[in-house]
Design a protein around this motif. Structure first.
Motif, PDB file in Angstrom:
ATOM      1  N   GLY A  83     -19.853  38.860   8.845  1.00  0.00           N
ATOM      2  CA  GLY A  83     -19.113  37.921   9.355  1.00  0.00           C
ATOM      3  C   GLY A  83     -19.469  36.601   8.723  1.00  0.00           C
ATOM      4  O   GLY A  83     -18.776  35.564   9.210  1.00  0.00           O
ATOM      5  N   VAL A  84     -20.285  36.587   7.831  1.00  0.00           N
ATOM      6  CA  VAL A  84     -20.655  35.187   7.018  1.00  0.00           C
ATOM      7  C   VAL A  84     -20.018  35.334   5.758  1.00  0.00           C
ATOM      8  O   VAL A  84     -20.179  36.216   4.884  1.00  0.00           O
ATOM      9  CB  VAL A  84     -22.023  35.027   6.813  1.00  0.00           C
ATOM     10  CG1 VAL A  84     -22.555  34.053   6.337  1.00  0.00           C
ATOM     11  CG2 VAL A  84     -22.634  35.129   8.456  1.00  0.00           C
ATOM     12  N   VAL A  85     -19.477  34.117   5.659  1.00  0.00           N
ATOM     13  CA  VAL A  85     -18.856  33.758   4.237  1.00  0.00           C
ATOM     14  C   VAL A  85     -19.444  32.831   3.301  1.00  0.00           C
ATOM     15  O   VAL A  85     -19.705  31.735   4.072  1.00  0.00           O
ATOM     16  CB  VAL A  85     -17.291  33.357   4.329  1.00  0.00           C
ATOM     17  CG1 VAL A  85     -16.744  33.183   2.923  1.00  0.00           C
ATOM     18  CG2 VAL A  85     -16.699  34.626   5.170  1.00  0.00           C
ATOM     19  N   ARG A  86     -20.200  32.934   2.320  1.00  0.00           N
ATOM     20  CA  ARG A  86     -20.532  31.778   1.411  1.00  0.00           C
ATOM     21  C   ARG A  86     -19.581  31.395   0.626  1.00  0.00           C
ATOM     22  O   ARG A  86     -18.741  32.167  -0.121  1.00  0.00           O
ATOM     23  CB  ARG A  86     -21.834  32.368   0.780  1.00  0.00           C
ATOM     24  CG  ARG A  86     -22.772  32.740   1.889  1.00  0.00           C
ATOM     25  CD  ARG A  86     -24.281  32.974   1.326  1.00  0.00           C
ATOM     26  NE  ARG A  86     -25.195  33.571   2.420  1.00  0.00           N
ATOM     27  CZ  ARG A  86     -25.897  32.702   3.212  1.00  0.00           C
ATOM     28  NH1 ARG A  86     -25.837  31.275   3.148  1.00  0.00           N
ATOM     29  NH2 ARG A  86     -26.584  33.283   4.006  1.00  0.00           N
ATOM     30  N   VAL A  87     -19.412  30.114   0.193  1.00  0.00           N
ATOM     31  CA  VAL A  87     -18.486  29.254  -0.502  1.00  0.00           C
ATOM     32  C   VAL A  87     -18.999  28.357  -1.464  1.00  0.00           C
ATOM     33  O   VAL A  87     -19.932  27.732  -0.946  1.00  0.00           O
ATOM     34  CB  VAL A  87     -17.385  28.740   0.371  1.00  0.00           C
ATOM     35  CG1 VAL A  87     -16.135  28.318  -0.211  1.00  0.00           C
ATOM     36  CG2 VAL A  87     -17.077  29.589   1.732  1.00  0.00           C
ATOM     37  N   ALA A  88     -18.372  28.264  -2.648  1.00  0.00           N
ATOM     38  CA  ALA A  88     -18.700  27.254  -3.627  1.00  0.00           C
ATOM     39  C   ALA A  88     -17.251  26.762  -4.090  1.00  0.00           C
ATOM     40  O   ALA A  88     -16.285  27.655  -4.272  1.00  0.00           O
ATOM     41  CB  ALA A  88     -19.656  27.773  -4.544  1.00  0.00           C
ATOM     42  N   VAL A  89     -17.228  25.579  -4.130  1.00  0.00           N
ATOM     43  CA  VAL A  89     -16.132  24.889  -4.692  1.00  0.00           C
ATOM     44  C   VAL A  89     -16.216  23.779  -5.945  1.00  0.00           C
ATOM     45  O   VAL A  89     -17.188  23.172  -5.931  1.00  0.00           O
ATOM     46  CB  VAL A  89     -15.375  24.045  -3.326  1.00  0.00           C
ATOM     47  CG1 VAL A  89     -14.148  23.480  -4.022  1.00  0.00           C
ATOM     48  CG2 VAL A  89     -15.162  24.851  -2.138  1.00  0.00           C
ATOM     49  N   SER A  90     -15.319  24.120  -6.836  1.00  0.00           N
ATOM     50  CA  SER A  90     -15.510  23.245  -7.909  1.00  0.00           C
ATOM     51  C   SER A  90     -14.115  22.847  -8.416  1.00  0.00           C
ATOM     52  O   SER A  90     -13.154  23.054  -7.726  1.00  0.00           O
ATOM     53  CB  SER A  90     -16.030  24.237  -9.379  1.00  0.00           C
ATOM     54  OG  SER A  90     -15.167  25.424  -9.297  1.00  0.00           O
ATOM     55  N   VAL A  91     -13.937  22.041  -9.568  1.00  0.00           N
ATOM     56  CA  VAL A  91     -12.922  21.292  -9.783  1.00  0.00           C
ATOM     57  C   VAL A  91     -12.576  21.896 -11.232  1.00  0.00           C
ATOM     58  O   VAL A  91     -13.171  21.985 -12.346  1.00  0.00           O
ATOM     59  CB  VAL A  91     -13.178  19.798 -10.052  1.00  0.00           C
ATOM     60  CG1 VAL A  91     -11.783  19.253 -10.820  1.00  0.00           C
ATOM     61  CG2 VAL A  91     -13.281  19.105  -8.827  1.00  0.00           C
ATOM     62  N   VAL A  92     -11.176  22.706 -11.213  1.00  0.00           N
ATOM     63  CA  VAL A  92     -10.693  23.439 -12.463  1.00  0.00           C
ATOM     64  C   VAL A  92     -10.589  22.427 -13.742  1.00  0.00           C
ATOM     65  O   VAL A  92     -11.239  22.902 -14.888  1.00  0.00           O
ATOM     66  CB  VAL A  92      -9.340  23.872 -12.223  1.00  0.00           C
ATOM     67  CG1 VAL A  92      -8.715  24.463 -13.456  1.00  0.00           C
ATOM     68  CG2 VAL A  92      -9.363  24.982 -11.026  1.00  0.00           C
ATOM     69  N   GLU A  93     -10.217  21.246 -13.796  1.00  0.00           N
ATOM     70  CA  GLU A  93      -9.930  20.176 -14.587  1.00  0.00           C
ATOM     71  C   GLU A  93     -11.148  19.769 -15.329  1.00  0.00           C
ATOM     72  O   GLU A  93     -11.107  19.390 -16.407  1.00  0.00           O
ATOM     73  CB  GLU A  93      -9.071  19.080 -14.292  1.00  0.00           C
ATOM     74  CG  GLU A  93      -7.558  19.781 -14.014  1.00  0.00           C
ATOM     75  CD  GLU A  93      -7.404  20.095 -12.488  1.00  0.00           C
ATOM     76  OE1 GLU A  93      -6.460  20.378 -12.315  1.00  0.00           O
ATOM     77  OE2 GLU A  93      -8.409  20.415 -11.772  1.00  0.00           O
ATOM     78  N   ARG A  94     -12.343  19.684 -14.629  1.00  0.00           N
ATOM     79  CA  ARG A  94     -13.665  19.360 -15.325  1.00  0.00           C
ATOM     80  C   ARG A  94     -14.763  20.559 -15.280  1.00  0.00           C
ATOM     81  O   ARG A  94     -15.774  20.240 -14.998  1.00  0.00           O
ATOM     82  CB  ARG A  94     -14.175  18.190 -14.117  1.00  0.00           C
ATOM     83  CG  ARG A  94     -13.327  16.897 -14.344  1.00  0.00           C
ATOM     84  CD  ARG A  94     -14.141  15.979 -13.666  1.00  0.00           C
ATOM     85  NE  ARG A  94     -13.683  15.674 -12.174  1.00  0.00           N
ATOM     86  CZ  ARG A  94     -14.350  15.532 -11.184  1.00  0.00           C
ATOM     87  NH1 ARG A  94     -15.515  15.722 -11.279  1.00  0.00           N
ATOM     88  NH2 ARG A  94     -14.002  15.869  -9.938  1.00  0.00           N
ATOM     89  N   ASP A  95     -14.117  21.608 -15.958  1.00  0.00           N
ATOM     90  CA  ASP A  95     -15.013  22.596 -16.504  1.00  0.00           C
ATOM     91  C   ASP A  95     -15.936  23.164 -15.406  1.00  0.00           C
ATOM     92  O   ASP A  95     -17.128  23.381 -15.321  1.00  0.00           O
ATOM     93  CB  ASP A  95     -16.005  22.018 -17.630  1.00  0.00           C
ATOM     94  CG  ASP A  95     -15.288  21.868 -18.963  1.00  0.00           C
ATOM     95  OD1 ASP A  95     -14.364  22.470 -19.236  1.00  0.00           O
ATOM     96  OD2 ASP A  95     -15.838  20.821 -19.536  1.00  0.00           O
ATOM     97  N   ASP A  96     -15.123  23.289 -14.227  1.00  0.00           N
ATOM     98  CA  ASP A  96     -15.772  23.902 -12.859  1.00  0.00           C
ATOM     99  C   ASP A  96     -16.919  23.001 -12.347  1.00  0.00           C
ATOM    100  O   ASP A  96     -17.766  23.507 -11.932  1.00  0.00           O
ATOM    101  CB  ASP A  96     -16.081  25.323 -12.972  1.00  0.00           C
ATOM    102  CG  ASP A  96     -15.099  26.305 -12.690  1.00  0.00           C
ATOM    103  OD1 ASP A  96     -14.222  25.741 -11.938  1.00  0.00           O
ATOM    104  OD2 ASP A  96     -15.020  27.436 -13.571  1.00  0.00           O
ATOM    105  N   ALA A  97     -16.738  21.657 -12.519  1.00  0.00           N
ATOM    106  CA  ALA A  97     -17.631  20.919 -11.886  1.00  0.00           C
ATOM    107  C   ALA A  97     -17.757  21.101 -10.313  1.00  0.00           C
ATOM    108  O   ALA A  97     -16.878  21.069  -9.589  1.00  0.00           O
ATOM    109  CB  ALA A  97     -17.301  19.590 -11.988  1.00  0.00           C
TER     110      ALA A  97
END
Length: 292
Positions: free
Chosen positions: A264-278
């Motif tokens: 029931g636990v979801v770990r998440v990471a968010v990056s920006v596509v246009e800046r090389d996954d910053a």
């Protein structure tokens, strides 16, 4: 020193009455990108009053939209320039599903002041209750540049790394050119998100997206992808703001579903596509109500 840690921590909670209705909820959902495609049944849960469900991220703007990163500036012992303030992280615990319409009492209190050397970190806790009892609790971590160095407790340190291994799901969400302008209508009028001159004074090339907008877009993606669109399944959500997003960019949201011992636990990471996954959102964790 503009931040008096002793005074800030000793002050009692400040209470205020808040209220919201379905128009506030729908505006928040539109502000985080809901409604695309406009006739999709899954999106109508966020945009049509007769089917409306409340994404828990709405708690961060309920009752006027002024976020903790702004409210903390008026707390006792705090007197700093808004241009030196950044939202460092946000946690939210939902005690019950948030109703479409409601009135409640919100109590704000500074619960920690950390000395990071070149900056101070204030932690503002907000506890919200209605006639039936506790509704939600949130904490905003607020970085104030140039306010450290008094020899106080450093607090937690270290940037969380994304989970190892291949994500279970990856989705991409475009950020509209006018996304920050739309999100500001929820009540967060920080000029950092609209005024180019202020953004430059704060150290950015141009206005940036609200961290809480990225926060809300990410939670919606998790709910829609892994929780069957059921907003009532969200028990808690936390994230650290690791970088900025500019309107017009694309979010890449990677999700890892946690297995035993924490189903029931979801770990998440968010990056920006246009800046090389910053990386822009780190250490994000969504806990569903069936989690341990």
């Amino acid at each position: 020193m503009p931040i008096d840690a002793t005074e800030a921590l000793a002050a009692g909670p400040r209470t205020r009455e808040i209220a919201w209705d379905d128009r506030d909820v729908r505006l928040y959902h539109l502000g985080i990108g809901a409604g695309v495609p406009a006739t999709d049944p899954g999106e109508l849960r966020y945009t049509l009053e007769s089917r409306l469900h409340v994404l828990p991220g709405f708690a961060t703007v309920a009752g006027g939209g002024v976020p903790g990163v702004i409210r903390v500036l008026s707390m006792p012992g705090v007197d700093v320039d808004l241009a030196r303030v950044l939202h460092g992280g946000q946690t939210l615990t939902v005690h019950r599903p948030i109703p479409v319409r409601g009135t409640a009492t919100a109590a704000d209190r500074v619960v920690a002041v950390h000395d990071k050397g070149r900056a101070a970190v204030l932690v503002l806790r907000t506890e919200v209750t209605d006639a039936e009892g506790p509704l939600w609790t949130e904490e905003a971590r607020v970085f104030v540049s140039g306010e450290g160095g008094w020899g106080g407790d450093r607090g937690p340190s270290g940037a969380p790394e994304p989970p190892a291994g291949k994500p279970d799901h990856i989705v991409e969400r475009p950020v509209r050119e006018d996304q920050a302008l739309l999100y500001r209508l929820t009540g967060d009028d920080n000029p950092l998100h609209a005024d180019p001159g202020f953004a430059v004074r704060a150290g950015f090339d141009r206005p940036v997206l609200h961290g809480l907008c990225t926060y809300g877009m990410t939670l919606k993606a998790v709910v829609d992808t892994l929780l069957g669109g059921d907003v009532t399944q969200v028990r808690s959500y936390e994230a650290r703001f690791a970088g900025v997003v500019y309107p017009g960019e694309t979010l890449r949201i990677r999700m890892w579903r946690q297995e035993a011992p924490d189903p029931g636990v979801v770990r998440v990471a968010v990056s920006v596509v246009e800046r090389d996954d910053a990386l822009v959102l780190a250490g994000a964790v969504v806990r569903a109500r069936d989690a341990g």
